[in-house]
Design a protein around this motif. Structure first.
Motif, PDB file in Angstrom:
ATOM      1  N   PHE A  92      79.812  40.748  32.396  1.00 35.10           N
ATOM      2  CA  PHE A  92      80.019  40.228  31.047  1.00 35.10           C
ATOM      3  C   PHE A  92      78.716  40.286  30.250  1.00 35.10           C
ATOM      4  O   PHE A  92      78.683  40.794  29.122  1.00 35.10           O
ATOM      5  N   THR A  93      77.648  39.782  30.829  1.00 31.22           N
ATOM      6  CA  THR A  93      76.372  39.760  30.112  1.00 31.22           C
ATOM      7  C   THR A  93      75.856  41.180  29.873  1.00 31.22           C
ATOM      8  O   THR A  93      75.281  41.469  28.820  1.00 31.22           O
ATOM      9  N   SER A  94      76.078  42.086  30.818  1.00 28.84           N
ATOM     10  CA  SER A  94      75.643  43.475  30.638  1.00 28.84           C
ATOM     11  C   SER A  94      76.430  44.152  29.521  1.00 28.84           C
ATOM     12  O   SER A  94      75.868  44.901  28.703  1.00 28.84           O
ATOM     13  N   LEU A  95      77.735  43.888  29.482  1.00 33.11           N
ATOM     14  CA  LEU A  95      78.572  44.483  28.451  1.00 33.11           C
ATOM     15  C   LEU A  95      78.137  44.028  27.063  1.00 33.11           C
ATOM     16  O   LEU A  95      77.980  44.845  26.145  1.00 33.11           O
ATOM     17  N   VAL A  96      77.930  42.727  26.902  1.00 35.24           N
ATOM     18  CA  VAL A  96      77.522  42.192  25.599  1.00 35.24           C
ATOM     19  C   VAL A  96      76.154  42.736  25.205  1.00 35.24           C
ATOM     20  O   VAL A  96      75.923  43.110  24.046  1.00 35.24           O
ATOM     21  N   ARG A  97      75.245  42.809  26.148  1.00 31.40           N
ATOM     22  CA  ARG A  97      73.906  43.320  25.854  1.00 31.40           C
ATOM     23  C   ARG A  97      73.966  44.784  25.413  1.00 31.40           C
ATOM     24  O   ARG A  97      73.358  45.164  24.399  1.00 31.40           O
ATOM     25  N   ASP A  98      74.713  45.615  26.146  1.00 36.35           N
ATOM     26  CA  ASP A  98      74.747  47.039  25.825  1.00 36.35           C
ATOM     27  C   ASP A  98      75.449  47.300  24.498  1.00 36.35           C
ATOM     28  O   ASP A  98      75.004  48.148  23.706  1.00 36.35           O
ATOM     29  N   LEU A  99      76.537  46.592  24.246  1.00 37.73           N
ATOM     30  CA  LEU A  99      77.245  46.784  22.982  1.00 37.73           C
ATOM     31  C   LEU A  99      76.428  46.273  21.801  1.00 37.73           C
ATOM     32  O   LEU A  99      76.474  46.845  20.712  1.00 37.73           O
ATOM     33  N   SER A 100      75.676  45.194  22.015  1.00 37.56           N
ATOM     34  CA  SER A 100      74.826  44.668  20.947  1.00 37.56           C
ATOM     35  C   SER A 100      73.748  45.676  20.576  1.00 37.56           C
ATOM     36  O   SER A 100      73.377  45.804  19.395  1.00 37.56           O
TER      37      SER A 100
END
Length: 310
Positions: free
Chosen positions: A196-204
């Motif tokens: 979850f945190t990786s997804l949000v970081r990469d999309l941001s």
């Protein structure tokens, strides 16, 4: 389990809802001059019947336990709707469910047959992480072959914010914001997980729109808005989504895309189906995907520059 991330999400959710409320909306006198937008922390604490100090610690993501009674009082004070209240309870929960128990790729053969039976209507299976697990040929006819992108990017948020959908979907912003709000509503129990945190970081990093809208912490259940497409071969189509829960405790869903009546979409889907059948043999939905680059929303690649639609 590390609950730091979930407490941070809870604090962020409370703050965004607090600053979005005006004093007059909750029966407080209007303040003509104030430094803090929306309600103050003291206002929320008074409305919920708790101490301002305790509420401040909650918004600071401190390690404190919150009863359902207090959470419901906060939901009333912040005028949360049913979906937002459920999200609040999920973030404050100590539920140990983990989305990692569901395979991130593939579905049972029976589920694939269900998807195939929906032809010529697009259909796909969605996992609890909002990753696309399987799809039918009709979805390929409309959007392009998901095998042509890396498996880690076969995800609803990547499809919308990675550049794939922007040219195809005419009401892209409405649909993208809705999918983002649905994702946030559905994944409150998983915010502590690394994926979850990786997804949000990469999309941001990849999308300015995602980064800005993520900060607003919008929550939404299943939406009813129609998706308007401009297909390069058959022109305008309008599809409405319907989600069905798979009853196997996997948190998987089947998403059906139904033609909107009176739009000639049914005929155009049938036309696309005939075209795909008359061409070469349909591509297998095997999981060995050829890697292609992700196109960012800031520098989209035109439809003609791509060999496939996504």
């Amino acid at each position: 389990m590390n609950y730091d991330q979930r407490r941070a999400e809870l604090a962020d959710f409370l703050r965004t809802r607090r600053v979005a409320l005006q004093p007059e909306e909750v029966g407080l006198p209007t303040r003509t001059s104030r430094r803090t937008p929306g309600l103050r922390r003291e206002d929320v604490a008074d409305l919920a019947g708790i101490s301002a100090c305790w509420y401040t610690r909650l918004e600071q993501a401190r390690d404190i336990r919150v009863s359902d009674h207090v959470l419901n009082s906060l939901a009333e004070a912040l005028r949360l709707n049913a979906e937002e209240r459920e999200h609040l309870l999920a973030l404050a929960s100590e539920d140990t469910r983990c989305s990692a128990r569901v395979p991130t790729d593939g579905v049972p053969p029976a589920l694939q047959r269900i998807l195939d039976s929906q032809h010529p209507h697009p259909a796909f299976a969605l996992g609890p992480r909002f990753n696309i697990l399987a799809w039918n040929q009709a979805r390929t006819d409309v959007y392009g072959d998901l095998n042509e992108i890396p498996a880690e990017h076969r995800h609803m948020l990547w499809l919308f914010f990675g550049g794939y959908m922007r040219e195809l979907i005419q009401n892209w912003e409405q649909c993208a914001r809705s999918v983002l709000a649905e994702f946030r509503a559905a994944t409150g129990l998983y915010v502590h997980e690394p994926w979850f945190t990786s997804l949000v970081r990469d999309l941001s990093r990849n999308s300015t729109e995602f980064r800005n809208w993520w900060r607003q912490h919008e929550i939404e259940g299943r939406h009813v808005a129609a998706k308007e497409l401009r297909h390069p071969s058959v022109g305008r189509m309008v599809l409405e989504e319907c989600a069905l829960i798979v009853d196997d405790c996997s948190d998987r869903r089947i998403v059906l895309e139904i033609p909107q009546p009176g739009t000639d979409t049914e005929r155009k889907l049938a036309e696309l189906s005939c075209r795909s059948q008359s061409q070469s043999q349909p591509r297998s939905r095997s999981r060995g995907a050829r890697t292609v680059p992700i196109h960012t929303p800031q520098a989209p690649v035109s439809w003609e520059q791509r060999n496939h639609r996504f």
